[in-house]
Scaffold this motif. Structure first.
Motif, PDB file in Angstrom:
ATOM      1  N   VAL A  12      29.478  21.467  -7.389  1.00  0.00           N
ATOM      2  CA  VAL A  12      28.872  20.760  -8.513  1.00  0.00           C
ATOM      3  C   VAL A  12      29.873  19.727  -9.044  1.00  0.00           C
ATOM      4  O   VAL A  12      31.065  19.993  -9.072  1.00  0.00           O
ATOM      5  N   GLY A  13      29.386  18.574  -9.431  1.00  0.00           N
ATOM      6  CA  GLY A  13      30.258  17.549  -9.997  1.00  0.00           C
ATOM      7  C   GLY A  13      30.821  17.990 -11.331  1.00  0.00           C
ATOM      8  O   GLY A  13      30.107  18.000 -12.331  1.00  0.00           O
ATOM      9  N   ASN A  14      32.102  18.366 -11.332  1.00  0.00           N
ATOM     10  CA  ASN A  14      32.693  18.982 -12.526  1.00  0.00           C
ATOM     11  C   ASN A  14      34.181  19.127 -12.254  1.00  0.00           C
ATOM     12  O   ASN A  14      34.572  19.778 -11.280  1.00  0.00           O
ATOM     13  N   LEU A  15      35.000  18.549 -13.118  1.00  0.00           N
ATOM     14  CA  LEU A  15      36.441  18.559 -12.880  1.00  0.00           C
ATOM     15  C   LEU A  15      37.130  19.760 -13.536  1.00  0.00           C
ATOM     16  O   LEU A  15      38.347  19.884 -13.499  1.00  0.00           O
ATOM     17  N   VAL A  16      36.336  20.641 -14.140  1.00  0.00           N
ATOM     18  CA  VAL A  16      36.928  21.778 -14.844  1.00  0.00           C
ATOM     19  C   VAL A  16      36.603  23.101 -14.135  1.00  0.00           C
ATOM     20  O   VAL A  16      37.435  23.697 -13.454  1.00  0.00           O
ATOM     21  N   CYS A  17      35.383  23.541 -14.275  1.00  0.00           N
ATOM     22  CA  CYS A  17      35.008  24.909 -13.923  1.00  0.00           C
ATOM     23  C   CYS A  17      35.229  25.281 -12.461  1.00  0.00           C
ATOM     24  O   CYS A  17      35.672  26.402 -12.177  1.00  0.00           O
TER      25      CYS A  17
ATOM     26  N   VAL B  10      34.995  17.927 -24.193  1.00  0.00           N
ATOM     27  CA  VAL B  10      35.678  17.946 -22.901  1.00  0.00           C
ATOM     28  C   VAL B  10      34.875  17.100 -21.909  1.00  0.00           C
ATOM     29  O   VAL B  10      33.649  17.096 -21.936  1.00  0.00           O
ATOM     30  N   GLY B  11      35.563  16.381 -21.043  1.00  0.00           N
ATOM     31  CA  GLY B  11      34.883  15.573 -20.035  1.00  0.00           C
ATOM     32  C   GLY B  11      34.172  16.451 -19.022  1.00  0.00           C
ATOM     33  O   GLY B  11      34.811  17.070 -18.172  1.00  0.00           O
ATOM     34  N   ASN B  12      32.849  16.527 -19.129  1.00  0.00           N
ATOM     35  CA  ASN B  12      32.088  17.484 -18.325  1.00  0.00           C
ATOM     36  C   ASN B  12      30.612  17.186 -18.559  1.00  0.00           C
ATOM     37  O   ASN B  12      30.147  17.231 -19.692  1.00  0.00           O
ATOM     38  N   LEU B  13      29.882  16.914 -17.500  1.00  0.00           N
ATOM     39  CA  LEU B  13      28.478  16.520 -17.641  1.00  0.00           C
ATOM     40  C   LEU B  13      27.534  17.728 -17.568  1.00  0.00           C
ATOM     41  O   LEU B  13      26.318  17.578 -17.601  1.00  0.00           O
ATOM     42  N   VAL B  14      28.111  18.932 -17.473  1.00  0.00           N
ATOM     43  CA  VAL B  14      27.262  20.113 -17.338  1.00  0.00           C
ATOM     44  C   VAL B  14      27.349  20.989 -18.595  1.00  0.00           C
ATOM     45  O   VAL B  14      26.450  21.031 -19.427  1.00  0.00           O
ATOM     46  N   CYS B  15      28.461  21.683 -18.729  1.00  0.00           N
ATOM     47  CA  CYS B  15      28.573  22.790 -19.686  1.00  0.00           C
ATOM     48  C   CYS B  15      28.350  22.401 -21.152  1.00  0.00           C
ATOM     49  O   CYS B  15      27.684  23.149 -21.881  1.00  0.00           O
ATOM     50  N   PRO B  16      28.905  21.277 -21.621  1.00  0.00           N
ATOM     51  CA  PRO B  16      28.755  20.999 -23.052  1.00  0.00           C
ATOM     52  C   PRO B  16      27.291  20.860 -23.493  1.00  0.00           C
ATOM     53  O   PRO B  16      26.992  21.037 -24.673  1.00  0.00           O
ATOM     54  N   ALA B  17      26.398  20.548 -22.565  1.00  0.00           N
ATOM     55  CA  ALA B  17      24.992  20.349 -22.928  1.00  0.00           C
ATOM     56  C   ALA B  17      24.412  21.566 -23.629  1.00  0.00           C
ATOM     57  O   ALA B  17      23.559  21.452 -24.500  1.00  0.00           O
ATOM     58  N   ALA B  18      24.881  22.744 -23.249  1.00  0.00           N
ATOM     59  CA  ALA B  18      24.264  23.987 -23.717  1.00  0.00           C
ATOM     60  C   ALA B  18      24.758  24.431 -25.093  1.00  0.00           C
ATOM     61  O   ALA B  18      24.228  25.387 -25.649  1.00  0.00           O
ATOM     62  N   TYR B  19      25.780  23.762 -25.634  1.00  0.00           N
ATOM     63  CA  TYR B  19      26.389  24.249 -26.866  1.00  0.00           C
ATOM     64  C   TYR B  19      26.219  23.267 -28.013  1.00  0.00           C
ATOM     65  O   TYR B  19      26.895  22.236 -28.080  1.00  0.00           O
ATOM     66  N   ALA B  20      25.326  23.594 -28.936  1.00  0.00           N
ATOM     67  CA  ALA B  20      25.238  22.823 -30.173  1.00  0.00           C
ATOM     68  C   ALA B  20      26.521  23.041 -30.957  1.00  0.00           C
ATOM     69  O   ALA B  20      27.101  24.133 -30.937  1.00  0.00           O
ATOM     70  N   LEU B  21      26.987  22.000 -31.624  1.00  0.00           N
ATOM     71  CA  LEU B  21      28.245  22.099 -32.364  1.00  0.00           C
ATOM     72  C   LEU B  21      28.023  21.999 -33.869  1.00  0.00           C
ATOM     73  O   LEU B  21      28.947  22.244 -34.643  1.00  0.00           O
TER      74      LEU B  21
ATOM     75  N   GLY C 133      35.135  17.460  -7.633  1.00  0.00           N
ATOM     76  CA  GLY C 133      35.360  16.182  -8.302  1.00  0.00           C
ATOM     77  C   GLY C 133      34.334  15.956  -9.382  1.00  0.00           C
ATOM     78  O   GLY C 133      33.318  16.661  -9.453  1.00  0.00           O
ATOM     79  N   SER C 134      34.581  14.965 -10.222  1.00  0.00           N
ATOM     80  CA  SER C 134      33.659  14.613 -11.299  1.00  0.00           C
ATOM     81  C   SER C 134      32.328  14.128 -10.739  1.00  0.00           C
ATOM     82  O   SER C 134      32.262  13.732  -9.572  1.00  0.00           O
ATOM     83  N   PRO C 135      31.284  14.115 -11.569  1.00  0.00           N
ATOM     84  CA  PRO C 135      30.035  13.478 -11.140  1.00  0.00           C
ATOM     85  C   PRO C 135      30.316  12.023 -10.755  1.00  0.00           C
ATOM     86  O   PRO C 135      31.018  11.312 -11.469  1.00  0.00           O
ATOM     87  N   GLY C 136      29.789  11.606  -9.608  1.00  0.00           N
ATOM     88  CA  GLY C 136      29.930  10.205  -9.220  1.00  0.00           C
ATOM     89  C   GLY C 136      31.289   9.814  -8.669  1.00  0.00           C
ATOM     90  O   GLY C 136      31.556   8.633  -8.486  1.00  0.00           O
ATOM     91  N   SER C 137      32.157  10.795  -8.389  1.00  0.00           N
ATOM     92  CA  SER C 137      33.479  10.446  -7.851  1.00  0.00           C
ATOM     93  C   SER C 137      33.380  10.015  -6.386  1.00  0.00           C
ATOM     94  O   SER C 137      34.259   9.315  -5.877  1.00  0.00           O
TER      95      SER C 137
END
Lengths: 222, 222
Positions: free
Chosen positions: A122-127, B122-133, A38-42
């Motif tokens: 890990v709180g994450n709705l994708v990976c 993308v809604g995700n509190l982990v992965c996007p942090a690592a990628y400068a756009l 689930g997402s963070p905080g779900s």
């Protein structure tokens, strides 16, 4: 004005083999394993805090906690007096079968001394959707504050789950959300998916989900 | 009982080079780019729906929307009569600089006809942090329903942002959350981070965040 571009999904590695190995170890030890995504905080950890005190009267319970950083969730669950191994992924956005195998090697008690193992991802709705861990059942926890459309926007996660727990039912009066639409969205991507509406804060609706879990476990033993 | 295991973070590829190239294209075209990150349902699209009607009186606005599946967010934002390119990642859990470069090549209007570009990840509190756009400023949107500890549990995201928008202020009376503790957690991982408490539903607190954005843009032009 709107343009749409599709980017191809990369193929996964051989995680499935390692997951099958985990499953074999769990089966041999007589442990029924349930993973939570689930997402963070779900409300994944709060769900565990809600159900473990009831379940530990009947079962010997272990928990594998997955977090990018900190052992906060591990400490919360360990306070319930169950065996917890905290995996700190150090940046990795999901658990994989290899990490879970490592956790199985490092439980605070021998694996065959457990009946029920929860694995909180890990709180994450994708990976995490793409990585089987060896669990017997997978559960997605979705907070109703996240909005009705999440099953459509993150379909892999909702396709690959065995039940959906819609959490934070106590907030219904204050949030502009249509739970029927949310359930319908889940059933578009996963027809027949069992859905449970609960409040981990008040305990409302928890019993039917525990019943579902016990039925799954009963079938697995046969 | 609790054990803790740390797993090492994998190193990233050469995303930074491509991000620098995007930045150069944006600078040359005179476009100030702001990226939005946050969990699913934190309110990134709703923030855009709230601020774009005001900002488009002054600026020519473009939006790049990133989603795993569907163009729902793209359609929501395109309804505001701005130029939108929807990236559907087809499983990928974050945008990277290459995808954004592709979107820049495929905007519905020429890049130099824009002043302000929003990039919703993308809604995700982990992965996007690592990628400068290639963005000039990065903003994290955190719903207060996610809990106070999220900055500590997902530190990379909060470290790499230029401002934090705490959303859903209208739910404060109904959610057991301590906003001071939430802000303090953000400041543990990122001292001095500008924090804005807003409700994208009611509009409360939005003005100070727009002011912050305008100040960032003013400094960039100098």
């Amino acid at each position: 004005m709107l343009q749409t571009i599709r980017i191809r999904e990369k193929l996964l590695g051989k995680n499935d083999e390692l997951a099958a190995h985990n499953r074999e170890r769990l089966d041999t030890a007589g442990v029924f394993a349930v993973s939570l995504c689930g997402s963070p905080g779900s409300g994944k950890t709060t769900l565990l805090e809600r159900v473990i005190p009831a379940l530990r009267l009947k079962f010997r319970i272990g928990v594998i906690e997955g977090d990018v950083e900190t052992d906060r969730d591990g400490r919360r669950v360990a306070a319930l007096d169950v065996a917890v191994t905290q995996l700190v992924t150090g940046g990795a956005c999901h658990l994989d079968a290899k990490m879970v195998g490592l956790a199985l090697d490092n439980l605070p008690v021998p694996l065959h001394d457990l009946d029920l193992l929860f694995i909180e991802n890990v709180g994450n709705l994708v990976c995490p959707a793409a990585y089987a861990l060896g669990e017997n059942a997978r559960v997605v926890v979705l907070s109703l504050t996240e909005g009705e459309d999440k099953p459509l926007k993150y379909p892999a996660m909702f396709r690959k789950t065995d039940s959906l727990v819609i959490n934070k039912l106590d907030l219904v009066p204050y949030v502009p959300v249509d739970l029927q639409e949310m359930e319908a969205a889940a059933h578009v991507v996963h027809p027949g998916l069992p859905v449970f509406r609960v409040s981990c804060t008040t305990g409302e609706g928890i019993e039917p989900w525990i019943d579902w879990l016990m039925e799954r476990r009963a079938c697995w033993k046969k």
